[in-house]
Design a protein around this motif. Structure first.
Motif, PDB file in Angstrom:
ATOM      1  N   MET A   1     -33.968 -31.889 -47.143  1.00 37.90           N
ATOM      2  CA  MET A   1     -34.032 -30.993 -48.297  1.00 37.90           C
ATOM      3  C   MET A   1     -35.472 -30.712 -48.734  1.00 37.90           C
ATOM      4  O   MET A   1     -35.704 -29.992 -49.706  1.00 37.90           O
ATOM      5  N   GLY A   2     -36.444 -31.322 -48.039  1.00 38.83           N
ATOM      6  CA  GLY A   2     -37.849 -31.077 -48.351  1.00 38.83           C
ATOM      7  C   GLY A   2     -38.356 -31.809 -49.580  1.00 38.83           C
ATOM      8  O   GLY A   2     -39.325 -31.376 -50.215  1.00 38.83           O
ATOM      9  N   HIS A   3     -37.718 -32.945 -49.908  1.00 40.00           N
ATOM     10  CA  HIS A   3     -38.104 -33.675 -51.117  1.00 40.00           C
ATOM     11  C   HIS A   3     -38.736 -35.031 -50.818  1.00 40.00           C
ATOM     12  O   HIS A   3     -38.983 -35.795 -51.751  1.00 40.00           O
ATOM     13  N   ILE A   4     -38.993 -35.331 -49.565  1.00 43.11           N
ATOM     14  CA  ILE A   4     -39.433 -36.677 -49.217  1.00 43.11           C
ATOM     15  C   ILE A   4     -40.751 -37.056 -49.902  1.00 43.11           C
ATOM     16  O   ILE A   4     -40.993 -38.218 -50.209  1.00 43.11           O
ATOM     17  N   ASP A   5     -41.604 -36.061 -50.195  1.00 38.87           N
ATOM     18  CA  ASP A   5     -42.883 -36.352 -50.848  1.00 38.87           C
ATOM     19  C   ASP A   5     -42.759 -36.451 -52.366  1.00 38.87           C
ATOM     20  O   ASP A   5     -43.733 -36.753 -53.061  1.00 38.87           O
ATOM     21  N   LYS A   6     -41.552 -36.229 -52.892  1.00 38.98           N
ATOM     22  CA  LYS A   6     -41.357 -36.262 -54.341  1.00 38.98           C
ATOM     23  C   LYS A   6     -40.702 -37.554 -54.820  1.00 38.98           C
ATOM     24  O   LYS A   6     -40.611 -37.785 -56.031  1.00 38.98           O
ATOM     25  N   ILE A   7     -40.223 -38.368 -53.881  1.00 33.75           N
ATOM     26  CA  ILE A   7     -39.484 -39.568 -54.270  1.00 33.75           C
ATOM     27  C   ILE A   7     -40.121 -40.817 -53.682  1.00 33.75           C
ATOM     28  O   ILE A   7     -40.962 -40.748 -52.787  1.00 33.75           O
ATOM     29  N   ARG A   8     -39.695 -41.954 -54.194  1.00 31.10           N
ATOM     30  CA  ARG A   8     -40.069 -43.230 -53.601  1.00 31.10           C
ATOM     31  C   ARG A   8     -38.942 -44.231 -53.848  1.00 31.10           C
ATOM     32  O   ARG A   8     -38.103 -44.045 -54.750  1.00 31.10           O
ATOM     33  N   LEU A   9     -38.902 -45.275 -53.028  1.00 28.21           N
ATOM     34  CA  LEU A   9     -37.917 -46.336 -53.169  1.00 28.21           C
ATOM     35  C   LEU A   9     -38.569 -47.478 -53.925  1.00 28.21           C
ATOM     36  O   LEU A   9     -39.721 -47.822 -53.668  1.00 28.21           O
ATOM     37  N   VAL A  10     -37.844 -48.071 -54.869  1.00 21.48           N
ATOM     38  CA  VAL A  10     -38.427 -49.137 -55.674  1.00 21.48           C
ATOM     39  C   VAL A  10     -37.632 -50.431 -55.519  1.00 21.48           C
ATOM     40  O   VAL A  10     -36.442 -50.422 -55.224  1.00 21.48           O
ATOM     41  N   GLY A  11     -38.342 -51.538 -55.750  1.00 23.67           N
ATOM     42  CA  GLY A  11     -37.684 -52.830 -55.715  1.00 23.67           C
ATOM     43  C   GLY A  11     -37.154 -53.178 -54.346  1.00 23.67           C
ATOM     44  O   GLY A  11     -37.430 -52.525 -53.346  1.00 23.67           O
ATOM     45  N   GLN A  12     -36.383 -54.219 -54.320  1.00 23.75           N
ATOM     46  CA  GLN A  12     -35.812 -54.664 -53.063  1.00 23.75           C
ATOM     47  C   GLN A  12     -34.514 -53.921 -52.771  1.00 23.75           C
ATOM     48  O   GLN A  12     -33.832 -53.484 -53.688  1.00 23.75           O
ATOM     49  N   PRO A  13     -34.181 -53.736 -51.493  1.00 22.83           N
ATOM     50  CA  PRO A  13     -32.871 -53.152 -51.177  1.00 22.83           C
ATOM     51  C   PRO A  13     -31.772 -54.018 -51.783  1.00 22.83           C
ATOM     52  O   PRO A  13     -31.895 -55.241 -51.835  1.00 22.83           O
ATOM     53  N   ILE A  14     -30.720 -53.363 -52.255  1.00 23.98           N
ATOM     54  CA  ILE A  14     -29.619 -54.109 -52.865  1.00 23.98           C
ATOM     55  C   ILE A  14     -28.807 -54.723 -51.744  1.00 23.98           C
ATOM     56  O   ILE A  14     -28.396 -54.043 -50.832  1.00 23.98           O
ATOM     57  N   SER A  15     -28.577 -56.000 -51.826  1.00 24.27           N
ATOM     58  CA  SER A  15     -28.083 -56.849 -50.766  1.00 24.27           C
ATOM     59  C   SER A  15     -27.403 -56.127 -49.608  1.00 24.27           C
ATOM     60  O   SER A  15     -26.455 -55.391 -49.813  1.00 24.27           O
ATOM     61  N   PRO A  16     -27.918 -56.293 -48.355  1.00 17.55           N
ATOM     62  CA  PRO A  16     -27.335 -55.644 -47.171  1.00 17.55           C
ATOM     63  C   PRO A  16     -25.837 -55.921 -47.048  1.00 17.55           C
ATOM     64  O   PRO A  16     -25.388 -57.044 -47.308  1.00 17.55           O
ATOM     65  N   GLN A  17     -25.076 -54.904 -46.635  1.00 15.47           N
ATOM     66  CA  GLN A  17     -23.623 -55.014 -46.557  1.00 15.47           C
ATOM     67  C   GLN A  17     -23.117 -54.781 -45.137  1.00 15.47           C
ATOM     68  O   GLN A  17     -23.642 -53.951 -44.401  1.00 15.47           O
ATOM     69  N   ALA A  18     -22.067 -55.520 -44.787  1.00 11.85           N
ATOM     70  CA  ALA A  18     -21.386 -55.280 -43.521  1.00 11.85           C
ATOM     71  C   ALA A  18     -20.666 -53.931 -43.597  1.00 11.85           C
ATOM     72  O   ALA A  18     -20.180 -53.530 -44.655  1.00 11.85           O
ATOM     73  N   TYR A  19     -20.589 -53.227 -42.469  1.00  7.88           N
ATOM     74  CA  TYR A  19     -20.042 -51.869 -42.404  1.00  7.88           C
ATOM     75  C   TYR A  19     -18.977 -51.842 -41.322  1.00  7.88           C
ATOM     76  O   TYR A  19     -19.214 -52.285 -40.181  1.00  7.88           O
ATOM     77  N   ALA A  20     -17.760 -51.355 -41.642  1.00  8.85           N
ATOM     78  CA  ALA A  20     -16.648 -51.443 -40.693  1.00  8.85           C
ATOM     79  C   ALA A  20     -15.672 -50.291 -40.903  1.00  8.85           C
ATOM     80  O   ALA A  20     -15.826 -49.478 -41.817  1.00  8.85           O
ATOM     81  N   ILE A  21     -14.647 -50.219 -40.032  1.00  9.80           N
ATOM     82  CA  ILE A  21     -13.568 -49.250 -40.176  1.00  9.80           C
ATOM     83  C   ILE A  21     -12.555 -49.830 -41.156  1.00  9.80           C
ATOM     84  O   ILE A  21     -12.209 -51.012 -41.087  1.00  9.80           O
ATOM     85  N   ALA A  22     -12.061 -48.995 -42.093  1.00  9.19           N
ATOM     86  CA  ALA A  22     -11.128 -49.450 -43.127  1.00  9.19           C
ATOM     87  C   ALA A  22      -9.758 -48.808 -42.921  1.00  9.19           C
ATOM     88  O   ALA A  22      -9.659 -47.614 -42.640  1.00  9.19           O
ATOM     89  N   VAL A  23      -8.713 -49.617 -43.064  1.00  4.81           N
ATOM     90  CA  VAL A  23      -7.336 -49.114 -43.014  1.00  4.81           C
ATOM     91  C   VAL A  23      -6.606 -49.643 -44.244  1.00  4.81           C
ATOM     92  O   VAL A  23      -7.076 -50.559 -44.912  1.00  4.81           O
ATOM     93  N   SER A  24      -5.447 -49.066 -44.565  1.00  5.04           N
ATOM     94  CA  SER A  24      -4.686 -49.536 -45.720  1.00  5.04           C
ATOM     95  C   SER A  24      -4.179 -50.953 -45.477  1.00  5.04           C
ATOM     96  O   SER A  24      -3.993 -51.380 -44.324  1.00  5.04           O
TER      97      SER A  24
END
Length: 581
Positions: free
Chosen positions: A174-197
């Motif tokens: 979107m052309g905004h990379i020079d307008k933002i920054r990331l602050v603090g530590q990443p919020i605890s890394p999470q496992a990522y998986a396929i979800a079913v009911s």
């Protein structure tokens, strides 16, 4: 005739690079390629549908679709869905505009507007990290993370919390990379998986079978390399290693399973000396409270914002958090310790506090001449008339009445100014809150006979980490403010308790209340609506609360009373012998 199984799989239409509709309306992304490969491996046909994230969640819950092709795990989500084996690790971060240096951590978002994608894992993570303090955030929920990013760019919110990769990807596109920054530590890394009911164990096993197969035959690594430029095993370690936060993993037995390079750097240790060893037998015991570590393993309770000072050539201040690591059936299988160097952040905070105090002193200086001039002029008038009016009995009577009154007014004003201008540093210790309140209430016994009823409800064993004398001054100011708001008969209620973040105290009255036009100024110096007030009582109260690591809020309506709530962010303790860990 054999009929091929068809599985209906949905996903977020705008969550790149994991899943998204491209400019031609084609559903693409890492998750799409993973599911196609799984379908090919196990001989099932996958029917894909891209839709808004919240609709995807409902579609699987309602049985319209069989699976969501990618979802970060949380305790709450594991009560709603069954998950396959994790096939990725994802992390979330706080995004702000580049010039917002007043936001350094999650805690700095209290009272601010924060954009979060509706039903995104970010909301669960904020709840875990901030506990009861999350209620101080003003959430703006958006349909997707692109909309949340736009809200930030347009200044409609103070921060956006979302997936680290997706937020960065969208900002670049979107052309905004020079307008933002990331602050603090990443919020605890999470496992990522396929979800079913819930309950579709057979479907989970079909997906797991295909997932294991593509990992073994190399297809999984090729897909990772296509979308992230790294093979899967390197990707997960790269994500953990590239963040500017230390990460240490321990299994259920207390054995160190992983430690990233940032943790090694700030602790000045070598990873090969630690991996596979019992943590209690390593130098980590010099830095962390392992009583808390093992409490997290036993109870699943997270502990956040603990601080330690270390000396590795120079003195540094570190902040660390301890989070449970969940496995199958939502059981704790270990812990993750995240840590970061907050030395610079502390210096920035001290500088901001110093700047804020100088601005407040400027306000004081602008008002002090007017406040002191009034009583001085009154005294001066009497002194100048003294030679010609001394023989007048009425003049002498008024001079004896008003001069001491104006001198006392000056004395009170100067005393309160000195309390702010030259405050002593707080000497904090563990205090019994009930005993402190009772000692303060002795000063107000005379008010009981005048028609004011005091209701004190505080646990006799509740303890608070604060400066005892300053806490007494805070309570005196608030209770005095409450009694002055009651004209004849009324009630003042004083309560306290514990929350996830620490101890809260409330002082509530059923007096005249504060109008909305005055409510936003009550902590300003010299701002008062009282005929004989100096306007410094609540101002000093605010300063003392801040010096004891607390927040103060006021809730009031004209004619319906006022409630002050103070929250001291700290560990909560009970009992007389709880000082020893």
């Amino acid at each position: 005739m054999f009929t091929k199984l068809i599985l209906r799989v949905c996903g977020d239409c705008r969550y790149p690079p994991f899943e998204f509709l491209n400019d031609d309306g084609v559903f693409k992304g890492f998750n799409v390629d993973i599911l196609k490969a799984i379908g090919k491996e196990v001989g099932v046909e996958i029917y894909f549908r891209a839709m808004p994230w919240s609709e995807a969640i409902r579609a699987v819950q309602d049985g319209i679709f069989d699976a969501i092709q990618g979802m970060a795990l949380s305790a709450r989500r594991q009560d709603i869905f069954d998950f396959t084996e994790a096939y990725l690790v994802v992390s979330h971060s706080v995004f702000v505009l580049r010039d917002r240096y007043d936001i350094l951590t999650l805690n700095d978002l209290k009272g601010l507007k924060v954009a979060v994608q509706k039903d995104d894992i970010s909301y669960d993570l904020i709840n875990t990290h901030l506990g009861s303090a999350k209620t101080f955030l003003h959430y703006i929920f958006t349909a997707d993370q692109g909309e949340a990013l736009n809200e930030l760019i347009e200044g409609k919110v103070d921060a956006f919390i979302g997936n680290r990769l997706t937020g960065t990807y969208l900002a670049q596109k979107m052309g905004h990379i020079d307008k933002i920054r990331l602050v603090g530590q990443p919020i605890s890394p999470q496992a990522y998986a396929i979800a079913v009911s819930r309950g579709r164990k057979q479907l989970v096993e079909i997906f797991n079978k295909g997932l294991r197969a593509i990992k073994e035959n190399g297809v999984y690594d090729r897909i990772c390399e296509k979308w992230f430029g790294l093979v899967a095993e390197d990707l997960n370690s790269h994500i953990i290693d590239s963040v500017d936060v230390g990460v240490i993993g321990l299994n259920r037995m207390g054995i160190i399973t992983s430690i990233n390079s940032y943790a090694c750097k700030i602790l000045n240790i070598k990873s090969h000396n630690l991996i596979g060893k019992y943590a209690l037998e390593t130098e980590l015991v010099r830095y962390f409270d392992f009583g808390i570590v093992y409490e997290t393993m036993a109870t699943g309770k997270a502990f956040v914002d603990h601080e330690i000072e270390i000396k590795n050539g120079k003195q540094s201040l570190l902040s660390y958090n301890i989070f449970p690591l969940y496995g199958e059936s939502n059981k704790v299988i270990g812990v993750v310790i995240s840590l970061r160097d907050i030395t610079l952040e502390k210096h920035l905070r001290e500088n901001l506090a110093r700047k804020d105090k100088m601005e407040s002193l400027g306000m004081l200086l602008a008002n002090i001449a007017h406040e002191i001039r009034n009583p001085i002029m009154a005294i001066k008038t009497f002194v100048e008339a003294l030679p010609v009016q001394y023989g007048n009995p009425r003049f002498r009577a008024e001079m004896l009445k008003y001069v001491p009154m104006e001198i006392e007014r000056l004395n009170k004003l100067v005393g309160e100014l000195l309390q702010y201008a030259r405050p002593r540093a707080p000497v904090r210790k563990w205090c019994n809150l009930n005993e402190i309140v009772n000692s303060v209430m002795v000063l107000f016994q005379g008010q009981v006979n005048s028609g004011i009823d005091f209701d004190v409800q505080i646990d006799t064993s509740l303890r608070i980490w604060a400066d005892e004398q300053q806490l007494k001054q805070i309570l005196i100011n608030l209770i005095l403010n409450a009694t002055e708001a009651i004209k004849e008969k009324g009630k003042v209620k004083i309560t306290a308790g514990k929350g996830q973040d620490g101890v809260w105290i409330e002082v509530e009255d059923d007096g005249c209340g504060i109008s909305s036009e005055h409510l936003g100024h009550i902590f300003d110096p010299f701002y008062t609506t009282k005929e004989k007030g100096t306007g410094l009582g609540l101002f000093i109260t605010y300063q003392l609360v801040k010096e004891n690591h607390g927040d103060i809020r006021v809730f009031s309506q004209k004619g319906r009373g006022t409630r002050f709530k103070i929250t001291f962010y700290q560990e909560v303790r009970y009992g007389e012998n709880s000082d020893n860990r």
